[in-house]
Design an enzyme around this catalytic site. Structure first.
Site, PDB file in Angstrom:
ATOM      1  N   CYS A 101       4.954  10.663 -20.607  1.00 39.48           N
ATOM      2  CA  CYS A 101       5.990   9.821 -19.844  1.00 39.48           C
ATOM      3  C   CYS A 101       5.631   8.867 -18.978  1.00 39.48           C
ATOM      4  O   CYS A 101       4.584   8.822 -18.393  1.00 39.48           O
ATOM      5  CB  CYS A 101       7.362  10.821 -19.296  1.00 39.48           C
ATOM      6  SG  CYS A 101       8.467  10.983 -20.524  1.00 39.48           S
ATOM      7  N   ASP A 204      14.500  19.144 -31.302  1.00 38.34           N
ATOM      8  CA  ASP A 204      15.477  20.063 -31.647  1.00 38.34           C
ATOM      9  C   ASP A 204      16.024  20.137 -33.223  1.00 38.34           C
ATOM     10  O   ASP A 204      16.937  20.367 -33.558  1.00 38.34           O
ATOM     11  CB  ASP A 204      16.805  19.538 -30.849  1.00 38.34           C
ATOM     12  CG  ASP A 204      17.009  19.721 -29.468  1.00 38.34           C
ATOM     13  OD1 ASP A 204      15.779  20.211 -28.976  1.00 38.34           O
ATOM     14  OD2 ASP A 204      17.885  19.606 -28.841  1.00 38.34           O
ATOM     15  N   ARG A 227       9.840  24.092 -31.788  1.00 39.43           N
ATOM     16  CA  ARG A 227      10.445  25.373 -31.544  1.00 39.43           C
ATOM     17  C   ARG A 227      11.073  25.787 -32.728  1.00 39.43           C
ATOM     18  O   ARG A 227      11.422  26.958 -32.765  1.00 39.43           O
ATOM     19  CB  ARG A 227      11.525  25.161 -30.332  1.00 39.43           C
ATOM     20  CG  ARG A 227      10.787  25.043 -29.098  1.00 39.43           C
ATOM     21  CD  ARG A 227      11.590  24.863 -27.752  1.00 39.43           C
ATOM     22  NE  ARG A 227      12.079  23.252 -28.055  1.00 39.43           N
ATOM     23  CZ  ARG A 227      12.831  22.702 -27.386  1.00 39.43           C
ATOM     24  NH1 ARG A 227      13.690  23.425 -26.269  1.00 39.43           N
ATOM     25  NH2 ARG A 227      13.419  21.565 -27.749  1.00 39.43           N
TER      26      ARG A 227
HETATM   27  C1  LIG Z   1       6.017  25.672 -25.490  1.00 41.25           C
HETATM   28  C2  LIG Z   1       5.669  24.113 -25.538  1.00 41.25           C
HETATM   29  C3  LIG Z   1       4.517  23.562 -25.494  1.00 41.25           C
HETATM   30  C4  LIG Z   1       4.522  22.380 -25.798  1.00 41.25           C
HETATM   31  N1  LIG Z   1       3.317  21.728 -25.738  1.00 41.25           N
HETATM   32  C5  LIG Z   1       3.030  20.425 -26.069  1.00 41.25           C
HETATM   33  C6  LIG Z   1       1.637  19.911 -26.140  1.00 41.25           C
HETATM   34  O1  LIG Z   1       0.947  20.496 -25.917  1.00 41.25           O
HETATM   35  N2  LIG Z   1       1.454  18.623 -26.203  1.00 41.25           N
HETATM   36  C7  LIG Z   1       2.787  17.649 -26.741  1.00 41.25           C
HETATM   37  O2  LIG Z   1       2.768  16.745 -26.757  1.00 41.25           O
HETATM   38  N3  LIG Z   1       3.934  18.298 -26.731  1.00 41.25           N
HETATM   39  C8  LIG Z   1       3.990  19.488 -26.471  1.00 41.25           C
HETATM   40  N4  LIG Z   1       5.383  20.179 -26.523  1.00 41.25           N
HETATM   41  C9  LIG Z   1       6.568  19.299 -26.786  1.00 41.25           C
HETATM   42  C10 LIG Z   1       6.644  19.472 -28.320  1.00 41.25           C
HETATM   43  O3  LIG Z   1       5.545  19.031 -29.112  1.00 41.25           O
HETATM   44  C11 LIG Z   1       8.008  18.932 -28.700  1.00 41.25           C
HETATM   45  O4  LIG Z   1       7.857  17.394 -28.554  1.00 41.25           O
HETATM   46  C12 LIG Z   1       9.200  19.146 -27.935  1.00 41.25           C
HETATM   47  O5  LIG Z   1       9.198  20.658 -27.929  1.00 41.25           O
HETATM   48  C13 LIG Z   1      10.572  18.817 -28.776  1.00 41.25           C
HETATM   49  O6  LIG Z   1      10.387  19.376 -30.082  1.00 41.25           O
HETATM   50  P1  LIG Z   1      11.290  20.818 -30.621  1.00 41.25           P
HETATM   51  O7  LIG Z   1      12.639  20.536 -30.123  1.00 41.25           O
HETATM   52  O8  LIG Z   1      11.023  20.619 -32.156  1.00 41.25           O
HETATM   53  O9  LIG Z   1      10.679  21.853 -30.014  1.00 41.25           O
HETATM   54  C14 LIG Z   1       5.580  21.476 -26.314  1.00 41.25           C
HETATM   55  C15 LIG Z   1       6.904  22.084 -25.930  1.00 41.25           C
HETATM   56  C16 LIG Z   1       6.701  23.284 -25.756  1.00 41.25           C
HETATM   57  C17 LIG Z   1       8.455  23.921 -25.983  1.00 41.25           C
END
Ligand SMILES: Cc1cc2nc3c(=O)[nH]c(=O)nc-3n(C[C@H](O)[C@H](O)[C@H](O)COP(=O)(O)O)c2cc1C
Length: 393
Positions: A101, A204, A227
């Site tokens: 960000c 999400d 997730r």
């Molecule tokens: C436990 C966890 C670890 C994450 N690790 C990374 C990461 O290593 N690199 C990254 O760009 N985003 C990371 N994220 C963000 C996810 O890639 C994703 O952008 C975010 O969780 C939203 O998507 P979702 O709602 O499908 O989880 C992480 C998120 C979570 C919850």
């Protein structure tokens, strides 16, 4: 769809999840189906070049784990370039850059966030990587710092000019963290900002309907799921089926392969366009497979220890699961797992009807994405976020 020279069989992607998107998880998901390009946890470019054992473990892969993208993190152009070249040399299909960000005074140093504040510098770094490799280089970002500073469209435009093959956008600002709702209009602005490069929406997506809504309302070329894959490792397969058969009835009654005598519940279900959620036995089968792979890759002791934080995601969709959760957090061997599972199945029987289904009052409500809910409901309940460095996610 295509990422540069890479032809992909699915427009659904696995988001990087530090601590989770390791080889066993990726293989578990790939065996179920619907997923093609999966991404590793973020990996520090310098550590990789130094052949740090932890960094090498993060990129551990095998032939069944293809195509694989490695996500790099770093701010030194030469290191990012050399790490990309190294990944190409060992057969990695694609390199993703973590761009976090945009506000410098808040996000002090490093790659991730800082990259969004200095577009020229970032463009030069990315160009160095793109020029050094033939494999696609992609970028993953948030929408911006806050609603007043949605800088992702500008960044996306600049990155397209220097040759990135795709852009992943988590539809939240950094200020939001993981709270509030995903801003589909914000993702749409990124889609509209670029000429041709595929933009992949993220955030999400925890059901096939949510993926469809993200496609429909943002015009994105793909959807990346993080997730949602914890809750539902079948989400890629279910979503592809849902999208491919949109408008048709019914979905296949044999959507889940049968593995054992008491696994008959899907056949009696009414048919819907929406593929059914997996029955309990299928959840157990996949959870056991996931643990076996963890043990194969990390060894029994370490694999079981790591599984302590994985198993509770499976159990969130088991119905009543206290008995399972309180024991699984101490897991240390496969034999113990088998014993916990057998005990849990016996305990769970009290919540079942004669046909082995959860009694109505224990059945779980369907999963609903933040952007498909009323604001009040979002405030009450949002998807849990495991502990970790939210500022780089
Ligand atoms: C436990 C966890 C670890 C994450 N690790 C990374 C990461 O290593 N690199 C990254 O760009 N985003 C990371 N994220 C963000 C996810 O890639 C994703 O952008 C975010 O969780 C939203 O998507 P979702 O709602 O499908 O989880 C992480 C998120 C979570 C919850």
């Amino acid at each position: 769809m295509r990422f540069g020279s890479l032809n992909l069989k699915s427009n659904l992607f696995l988001s990087p999840l530090a601590g989770y998107t390791n080889l066993p998880f990726r293989l578990t998901l790939r065996e179920i189906g619907g997923l093609d390009l999966a991404t590793t946890d973020l990996v520090n470019a310098r550590s990789l070049l130094e052949k740090n054992p932890k960094a090498l473990k993060l990129i551990e892969t095998c032939p069944a784990d293809r195509p694989l993208a490695v996500q790099l993190f770093g701010s030194v152009p030469e290191e990012m370039r050399d790490a990309a070249a190294y990944l190409e040399s060992i057969g990695i299909a694609s390199v993703d850059i973590n761009m976090g960000c945009p506000v410098r005074k808040v996000v002090k140093v490093g790659g991730g966030s800082a990259m969004m504040t200095e577009l020229d510098k970032t463009a030069a770094l990315v160009k160095g990587m793109v020029n050094a490799v033939k494999i696609p280089v992609t970028a993953k970002m948030r929408l911006g710092w806050d609603d007043a500073n949605l800088t992702a469209p500008d960044l996306a435009r600049v990155l397209e000019e220097v040759g990135v093959a795709a852009i992943f956008v988590h539809g939240r600002t950094r200020e939001q963290g993981f709270a509030g709702t995903v801003n589909l209009a914000g993702i749409r602005k990124v889609v509209e900002a670029v000429k041709a490069v595929p933009v992949i929406g993220n955030g999400d997506v925890i059901s096939p309907e949510a993926a469809k809504k993200m496609f429909d309302e943002t015009g994105c070329a793909g959807v990346s799921i993080g997730r949602g894959a914890f809750y539902d490792p079948w989400i890629f397969k279910r979503t592809l089926e849902y999208l491919n058969r949109w408008g048709e009835t019914p979905s296949s009654p044999d959507f889940f392969p049968r593995h054992g005598a008491d696994h008959g519940s899907t056949e009696s279900r009414p048919t819907h366009v929406l593929p059914p959620e997996p029955p309990f036995d299928e959840r157990i089968r996949v959870m056991c497979r996931h643990l076996d792979l963890m043990i194969e890759v990390f060894g029994e002791e370490h694999g079981c220890r790591m599984f302590r934080k994985v198993a509770p995601w499976y159990s969130k969709r088991f119905g009543p699961a206290n008995e399972f959760n309180k024991r699984i957090v101490h897991l240390s061997s496969k034999a113990e797992f088998d014993e916990i599972l057998a005990g849990y199945k016996n305990w769970r029987a009290q919540f079942l009807d004669d046909s082995g289904e959860l009694l109505p009052r224990y059945q779980l409500a369907p999963m609903i994405a933040s952007f498909m809910q009323e604001p009040d409901a979002i405030r009450r309940k949002h998807i849990p976020v495991p502990k970790g460095p939210v500022e780089v996610w």
